[in-house]
Design an enzyme around this catalytic site. Structure first.
Site, PDB file in Angstrom:
ATOM      1  N   HIS A 119       0.862  -1.182   0.000  1.00 58.45           N
ATOM      2  CA  HIS A 119       0.000   0.000   0.000  1.00 58.45           C
ATOM      3  C   HIS A 119       0.900   1.235   0.000  1.00 58.45           C
ATOM      4  O   HIS A 119       2.136   1.103  -0.052  1.00 58.45           O
ATOM      5  CB  HIS A 119      -0.942  -0.016   1.212  1.00 58.45           C
ATOM      6  CG  HIS A 119      -0.232  -0.266   2.516  1.00 58.45           C
ATOM      7  ND1 HIS A 119       0.649   0.642   3.072  1.00 58.45           N
ATOM      8  CD2 HIS A 119      -0.245  -1.337   3.353  1.00 58.45           C
ATOM      9  CE1 HIS A 119       1.128   0.161   4.203  1.00 58.45           C
ATOM     10  NE2 HIS A 119       0.615  -1.050   4.397  1.00 58.45           N
ATOM     11  N   HIS A 122       4.036   1.332   2.251  1.00 60.46           N
ATOM     12  CA  HIS A 122       5.210   0.655   1.702  1.00 60.46           C
ATOM     13  C   HIS A 122       5.829   1.494   0.573  1.00 60.46           C
ATOM     14  O   HIS A 122       7.037   1.631   0.479  1.00 60.46           O
ATOM     15  CB  HIS A 122       4.816  -0.701   1.098  1.00 60.46           C
ATOM     16  CG  HIS A 122       4.261  -1.691   2.076  1.00 60.46           C
ATOM     17  ND1 HIS A 122       2.952  -2.101   2.046  1.00 60.46           N
ATOM     18  CD2 HIS A 122       4.838  -2.366   3.097  1.00 60.46           C
ATOM     19  CE1 HIS A 122       2.749  -3.002   2.998  1.00 60.46           C
ATOM     20  NE2 HIS A 122       3.860  -3.175   3.661  1.00 60.46           N
ATOM     21  N   GLY A 232       9.350   1.566   8.257  1.00 59.72           N
ATOM     22  CA  GLY A 232       8.334   2.565   8.596  1.00 59.72           C
ATOM     23  C   GLY A 232       8.176   2.723  10.100  1.00 59.72           C
ATOM     24  O   GLY A 232       8.196   1.737  10.839  1.00 59.72           O
ATOM     25  N   GLN A 238       9.830  -2.364  16.136  1.00 60.19           N
ATOM     26  CA  GLN A 238      10.638  -2.953  15.065  1.00 60.19           C
ATOM     27  C   GLN A 238      11.766  -1.999  14.647  1.00 60.19           C
ATOM     28  O   GLN A 238      12.897  -2.426  14.410  1.00 60.19           O
ATOM     29  CB  GLN A 238       9.741  -3.280  13.874  1.00 60.19           C
ATOM     30  CG  GLN A 238      10.469  -3.799  12.661  1.00 60.19           C
ATOM     31  CD  GLN A 238       9.494  -4.311  11.613  1.00 60.19           C
ATOM     32  OE1 GLN A 238       8.920  -5.376  11.765  1.00 60.19           O
ATOM     33  NE2 GLN A 238       9.306  -3.553  10.553  1.00 60.19           N
ATOM     34  N   MET A 269      -2.020   3.351   7.363  1.00 65.18           N
ATOM     35  CA  MET A 269      -2.169   2.317   6.330  1.00 65.18           C
ATOM     36  C   MET A 269      -1.557   1.015   6.815  1.00 65.18           C
ATOM     37  O   MET A 269      -0.513   1.012   7.473  1.00 65.18           O
ATOM     38  CB  MET A 269      -1.496   2.763   5.050  1.00 65.18           C
ATOM     39  CG  MET A 269      -2.242   3.905   4.426  1.00 65.18           C
ATOM     40  SD  MET A 269      -1.698   4.156   2.747  1.00 65.18           S
ATOM     41  CE  MET A 269      -2.698   5.570   2.323  1.00 65.18           C
ATOM     42  N   ARG A 272      -3.346  -5.155   6.867  1.00 63.28           N
ATOM     43  CA  ARG A 272      -4.452  -5.788   7.611  1.00 63.28           C
ATOM     44  C   ARG A 272      -5.729  -4.951   7.587  1.00 63.28           C
ATOM     45  O   ARG A 272      -6.788  -5.461   7.977  1.00 63.28           O
ATOM     46  CB  ARG A 272      -4.027  -6.060   9.055  1.00 63.28           C
ATOM     47  CG  ARG A 272      -2.976  -7.156   9.164  1.00 63.28           C
ATOM     48  CD  ARG A 272      -2.676  -7.522  10.596  1.00 63.28           C
ATOM     49  NE  ARG A 272      -1.875  -8.735  10.693  1.00 63.28           N
ATOM     50  CZ  ARG A 272      -0.556  -8.763  10.890  1.00 63.28           C
ATOM     51  NH1 ARG A 272       0.127  -7.638  11.008  1.00 63.28           N
ATOM     52  NH2 ARG A 272       0.092  -9.912  10.972  1.00 63.28           N
TER      53      ARG A 272
HETATM   54  P1  AMP Z   1       5.146  -5.178   6.395  1.00 62.26           P
HETATM   55  O1  AMP Z   1       4.869  -5.554   4.988  1.00 62.26           O
HETATM   56  O2  AMP Z   1       3.918  -4.955   7.224  1.00 62.26           O
HETATM   57  O3  AMP Z   1       6.169  -6.050   7.055  1.00 62.26           O
HETATM   58  O4  AMP Z   1       5.816  -3.727   6.316  1.00 62.26           O
HETATM   59  C1  AMP Z   1       6.998  -3.519   5.593  1.00 62.26           C
HETATM   60  C2  AMP Z   1       7.543  -2.168   5.956  1.00 62.26           C
HETATM   61  O5  AMP Z   1       6.585  -1.166   5.634  1.00 62.26           O
HETATM   62  C3  AMP Z   1       7.835  -2.034   7.458  1.00 62.26           C
HETATM   63  O6  AMP Z   1       9.034  -1.319   7.628  1.00 62.26           O
HETATM   64  C4  AMP Z   1       6.655  -1.235   7.946  1.00 62.26           C
HETATM   65  O7  AMP Z   1       6.940  -0.476   9.106  1.00 62.26           O
HETATM   66  C5  AMP Z   1       6.399  -0.329   6.754  1.00 62.26           C
HETATM   67  N1  AMP Z   1       5.039   0.197   6.789  1.00 62.26           N
HETATM   68  C6  AMP Z   1       3.902  -0.512   6.945  1.00 62.26           C
HETATM   69  N2  AMP Z   1       2.838   0.328   6.997  1.00 62.26           N
HETATM   70  C7  AMP Z   1       3.326   1.573   6.888  1.00 62.26           C
HETATM   71  C8  AMP Z   1       2.749   2.881   6.865  1.00 62.26           C
HETATM   72  N3  AMP Z   1       1.432   3.067   6.993  1.00 62.26           N
HETATM   73  N4  AMP Z   1       3.555   3.943   6.735  1.00 62.26           N
HETATM   74  C9  AMP Z   1       4.905   3.769   6.610  1.00 62.26           C
HETATM   75  N5  AMP Z   1       5.520   2.572   6.609  1.00 62.26           N
HETATM   76  C10 AMP Z   1       4.740   1.491   6.738  1.00 62.26           C
END
Ligand code: AMP
Length: 373
Positions: A119, A122, A232, A238, A269, A272
């Site tokens: 989204h 990312h 993020g 994390q 965002m 989930r």
């Molecule tokens: P994930 O796919 O959930 O493991 O997220 C991959 C990366 O995207 C991680 O570093 C998350 O912190 C970052 N991320 C997920 N959602 C957001 C968001 N709304 N804003 C900025 N970064 C995000």
């Protein structure tokens, strides 16, 4: 990498090409042709347009060793072009390793690890990586070791094709998309145990989660060997964990943390969010509203000359707001922690804090946080 540097070399406008780029490009005839064409068209082009053309062509040249778009200067070549070149997909460690090796150590590689279902949150990381590195690598891997019993590992959204389309539109060069067996062979026994992270509020709510995150990120870093890695702020603990891993294990990687990207109504965002039913989605912005209320309390107390704010007062204001929403069946935690360590604070001084929370809305677990400083 500045494209004008390459352009200047071949168009002979007098500025030397950086040695890093020359050694990488060698005497690429496609670049030379590209720049010769540029020279002949220069009279008709605005410099901004020319710069963009070259940025596109060179990044592709670096990635593929040739220029797939030579001769196409009339096309829009902004990073999010309509008809972008697709990234290379690597299902195996050997494949992504050999791509990495082909660049040599002096080419900067930006890396964004994800679990897919991409989204705008990312994509903000990928855009930053694209603008700050020669080469951009994504990983898409739903990491089983960071999911606990009863969590959503099986139903986690998986949409590789769609994700690759999105990454192509940003100019991502490589996607590492391994299977679980590739990442965790049958004899795998080595895990990273980040001391103390299972005692953070998020760690208590998700036993073994940070062990799984630490292990997979260390493995991915070893495989991809990035220069810069992007995460993020949305996943606050994390972020602290990744910085610790890189420092503790002396990894030569720059960690870049970017702000949380939100929907217009404030909802952070998240992949989930797709699980939210319409009514739940309508109510979900209350999570961010509650965090903003904590910010108001924090700022108003400092504005009145107080030097410290009780963490309990901030927690209370957030909890009280969340509890007004009947669709929120559980507030798992509201934490007020130190920005650097994510250890709980009793008093918040001018150094600030991070207020984070997890709650269950319908059947969906939402997390969010806000930095107060
Ligand atoms: P994930 O796919 O959930 O493991 O997220 C991959 C990366 O995207 C991680 O570093 C998350 O912190 C970052 N991320 C997920 N959602 C957001 C968001 N709304 N804003 C900025 N970064 C995000």
């Amino acid at each position: 990498m500045s494209m004008s540097i390459v352009c200047q070399r071949f168009c002979r406008t007098g500025v030397a090409l950086s040695p890093r780029i020359t050694s990488f490009l060698g005497s690429s005839s496609s670049i030379r042709r590209c720049c010769e064409e540029h020279s002949s068209r220069r009279g008709n082009s605005s410099s901004a347009h020319v710069g963009a053309d070259h940025r596109f062509d060179i990044s592709r040249t670096i990635r593929n060793g040739h220029n797939p778009r030579r001769g196409s200067f009339a096309m829009s070549t902004a990073p999010e072009a309509e008809n972008p070149t697709r990234p290379s997909i690597h299902p195996t460690v050997e494949s992504i390793r050999s791509a990495r090796k082909s660049y040599g150590p002096s080419v900067s590689v930006g890396f964004v690890p994800t679990m897919g279902a991409l989204h705008e949150g990312h994509l903000s990381l990928f855009r930053a990586a694209r603008s700050e590195n020669d080469v951009v690598v994504a990983s898409i891997f739903v990491n089983p070791t960071q999911f606990g019993e009863g969590e959503d590992l099986e139903k986690y959204p998986r949409q590789l094709e769609k994700d690759v389309d999105l990454l192509a539109s940003i100019g991502v060069d490589h996607v590492f998309a391994p299977s679980s067996d590739t990442m965790y062979g049958k004899n795998h026994v080595t895990y990273l145990e980040p001391t103390g992270f299972d005692k953070t509020r998020e760690g208590i709510a998700r036993p073994n989660h940070f062990r799984g995150v630490a292990t997979v990120v260390a493995k991915l870093f070893n495989i991809v060997q990035p220069t810069n890695a992007y995460f993020g702020q949305k996943d606050a603990v994390q972020c602290v964990l990744i910085r610790r891993i890189v420092d503790d294990l002396n990894m030569n990687i720059n960690v870049r943390i970017l702000d949380t990207v939100r929907e217009r109504d404030g909802l952070a965002m998240s992949s989930r969010n797709a699980y939210l039913m319409a009514e739940q989605r309508d109510k979900a912005p209350i999570v961010y509203k509650a965090l903003c209320a904590a910010r108001e309390v924090f700022e108003s107390r400092f504005a009145r000359g107080m030097e410290e704010v009780d963490a309990a007062a901030l927690q209370e204001v957030v909890e009280n707001i969340l509890r007004t929403e009947p669709l929120i069946s559980e507030v798992q935690y509201v934490a007020v922690d130190d920005l650097e360590t994510m250890q709980p604070l009793e008093k918040v001084g001018s150094g600030g804090c991070i207020v984070s929370l997890a709650c269950i809305l319908g059947t969906v677990r939402l997390i969010d946080n806000i930095v107060l400083s």
